[in-house]
Design an enzyme around this catalytic site. Structure first.
Site, PDB file in Angstrom:
ATOM      1  N   LYS A 132       5.339   3.998  -4.570  1.00  0.00           N
ATOM      2  CA  LYS A 132       5.446   4.291  -3.142  1.00  0.00           C
ATOM      3  C   LYS A 132       6.830   3.989  -2.571  1.00  0.00           C
ATOM      4  O   LYS A 132       7.242   4.581  -1.590  1.00  0.00           O
ATOM      5  CB  LYS A 132       4.363   3.536  -2.389  1.00  0.00           C
ATOM      6  CG  LYS A 132       2.961   3.826  -2.961  1.00  0.00           C
ATOM      7  CD  LYS A 132       1.954   4.094  -1.927  1.00  0.00           C
ATOM      8  CE  LYS A 132       0.651   4.682  -2.405  1.00  0.00           C
ATOM      9  NZ  LYS A 132      -0.029   4.034  -3.541  1.00  0.00           N
TER      10      LYS A 132
HETATM   11  C1  LIG Z   1      -1.073   4.751  -4.186  1.00  0.00           C
HETATM   12  C2  LIG Z   1      -1.234   4.583  -5.636  1.00  0.00           C
HETATM   13  C3  LIG Z   1      -1.878   5.539  -6.410  1.00  0.00           C
HETATM   14  C4  LIG Z   1      -2.533   6.759  -5.818  1.00  0.00           C
HETATM   15  O1  LIG Z   1      -1.605   7.656  -5.305  1.00  0.00           O
HETATM   16  P1  LIG Z   1      -2.058   8.772  -4.230  1.00  0.00           P
HETATM   17  O2  LIG Z   1      -0.803   9.381  -3.776  1.00  0.00           O
HETATM   18  O3  LIG Z   1      -2.765   8.015  -3.138  1.00  0.00           O
HETATM   19  O4  LIG Z   1      -2.976   9.699  -4.928  1.00  0.00           O
HETATM   20  C5  LIG Z   1      -1.931   5.340  -7.796  1.00  0.00           C
HETATM   21  N1  LIG Z   1      -1.399   4.246  -8.363  1.00  0.00           N
HETATM   22  C6  LIG Z   1      -0.777   3.306  -7.634  1.00  0.00           C
HETATM   23  C7  LIG Z   1      -0.222   2.109  -8.336  1.00  0.00           C
HETATM   24  C8  LIG Z   1      -0.660   3.436  -6.262  1.00  0.00           C
HETATM   25  O5  LIG Z   1      -0.029   2.494  -5.554  1.00  0.00           O
END
Ligand SMILES: *Cc1c(COP(=O)(O)O)cnc(C)c1O
Length: 467
Positions: free
Chosen positions: A112
């Site tokens: 993220k």
């Molecule tokens: C947020 C997240 C996901 C999922 O991603 P999306 O964009 O919500 O589908 C998967 N793995 C980790 C470690 C995350 O932080």
């Protein structure tokens, strides 16, 4: 370039409006009116560009003159300054036509950071220019919160209220949010699950009683700018792999459908992708949708991959919009059914259309742990549980003779208990984070009561007091 809403294709918004609003006023999600294209020639040029240069090149197509070249370059440079690897992302060769794209070199050790660091700086740039201040409200299933907090701390143009489900995120995930010392950051633990948090956010957004008090914005993956900056690593990775005339498979651990939706956009605008594998844990809404064409909302199940413990993936609306050929009425119909009856079904024809882009698999906890074990003994790489779900899903779907890229979404040390269970090893956080477990935490626990939460916001907001 202009943007419309999934609920109104007549809408015409500029990038900076889309950025600040997050969600359209009609409750829909923003989407570009036309997809720009990345040509084969441009793709070839990416080979010799670094991550930041590729980020500039691609994002420019969506931002155009809303931000000038010099400023956009500065924003991008600043955003990746705090990453621990000079290359920003790492694309490791696992041999046998497989690679792993590691996206945990940012300040909060999950993918993220790759978009949110940029979004934080974009916000600041636009807000300063327009002399505005905003209140960002967001729900987190674990990683979004810390990434958003890190991206927005100490910025005078914004304040942040981040909601996480009480006791349903990992110790380290929580500490990465609650130990940040900055006056504009508010952490709230809600006695409920992630979907409860997300519902509260949606309600706050449309609350008439708050309209003249706050200028709300969203930072979760419904914000178009996040989708945009998640495109970059798909392009980056493919451009660094020396495989000619092949289409790639990406396996993407999924929850809110944000990351894998970026992969879908990457394919639309010209990246040679064969299929995107939507890997889910036992919260399998996206798998039943992809494989069988229906969604039945259940209660969220808590798993060892908490960032994917989601039942209602917010970005799905963007894909449904394409699936129903930009027909707002049909989209709204479908969503109504989903919210009211907690289920929707789509036609065989539409299922085929989904499967042109996606395959999907649901992975249980036992197989997740087994994959962590096996991967460690075979490749000497410790997978975090989310990434392991992605690897397991690809195993199950095995598409022969195509190059495969696993997206690794988090650093394994964020989930030490699970790693210990899988490989009987203690895993440490990178040195930089040693103090994390000792720092004082700061957060407010509130019951799942809308009015209590709303009042808390009004009382705590510095911007409300200073209007
Ligand atoms: C947020 C997240 C996901 C999922 O991603 P999306 O964009 O919500 O589908 C998967 N793995 C980790 C470690 C995350 O932080």
């Amino acid at each position: 370039m202009y943007y419309e809403s999934t609920r109104n294709n007549k809408l015409k918004k500029r990038f900076s409006e889309v950025l600040l609003l997050g969600l359209a006023e009609d409750g829909g999600l923003f989407i570009p009116k036309k997809w720009p294209k990345v040509s084969k020639k441009e793709l070839f040029k990416f080979k010799n560009m670094n991550y930041q240069q590729i980020a500039f090149h691609i994002s420019k197509k969506f931002i155009e003159n809303e931000i000038n070249d010099k400023d956009l370059k500065k924003i991008i440079a600043k955003s990746f300054k705090n990453f621990s690897k000079k290359s920003i992302a790492t694309c490791k060769d696992l041999k046998n036509n497989k690679w792993i794209l590691e996206l945990f070199h940012g300040p909060t050790l999950a993918f993220k950071d790759y978009a949110l660091q940029v979004v934080g700086n974009l916000f600041e740039h636009v807000l300063k220019k327009e002399k505005k201040r905003i209140t960002i409200i967001g729900a987190t299933s674990g990683d979004t919160g810390s990434a958003a907090i890190n991206a927005c701390k100490n910025k005078s143009t914004m304040e942040l209220f981040i909601f996480h489900p009480y006791k349903k995120v990992s110790n380290i995930q929580r500490r990465l949010m609650t130990t940040v010392k900055s006056k504009n950051i508010h952490n709230i633990a809600i006695r409920g699950n992630f979907d409860d948090c997300q519902k509260i956010i949606k309600k706050l957004f449309v609350d008439e009683g708050l309209k003249n008090k706050f200028y709300f914005s969203a930072i979760n993956s419904i914000n178009w700018a996040r989708i945009l900056f998640q495109l970059i690593y798909y392009f980056y990775c493919v451009s660094k792999i020396n495989v000619k005339n092949e289409k790639f498979i990406f396996s993407v651990p999924s929850g809110n459908f944000g990351n894998v939706y970026s992969g879908y956009v990457a394919k639309k605008i010209g990246l040679p992708i064969d299929k995107l594998i939507i890997a889910t844990n036992e919260n399998d809404v996206l798998s039943t949708f992809t494989n069988n064409g229906y969604i039945k909302l259940k209660n969220v199940k808590q798993t060892i991959s908490p960032s994917m413990d989601i039942q209602l993936p917010s970005n799905l609306e963007r894909f449904i919009y394409d699936l129903f050929r930009k027909n707002n009425k049909l989209v709204i119909d479908q969503l109504d059914k989903l919210y009211k009856n907690k289920k929707i079904y789509i036609s065989k024809n539409k299922i085929k259309q989904i499967q042109k882009y996606f395959k999907s698999s649901r992975v249980n906890e036992k197989n997740t742990l087994l994959i962590i074990q096996e991967f460690f003994y075979k490749n000497k790489i410790i997978l975090d549980p989310h990434t392991a779900v992605g690897v397991a899903a690809e195993r199950e779907k095995r598409i022969k003779n195509k190059p495969v890229i696993y997206i690794s979404t988090a650093h394994p040390a964020k989930f030490p208990e699970t790693i210990a269970k899988a490989i009987k090893k203690k895993i440490n956080l990178p040195k930089k984070y040693k103090s994390l477990l000792k720092l004082k935490e700061n957060y407010k626990i509130i019951n799942l009561n809308y009015n209590k939460i709303k009042n808390y916001l009004i009382n705590e907001s510095k911007f409300v007091k200073n209007v």
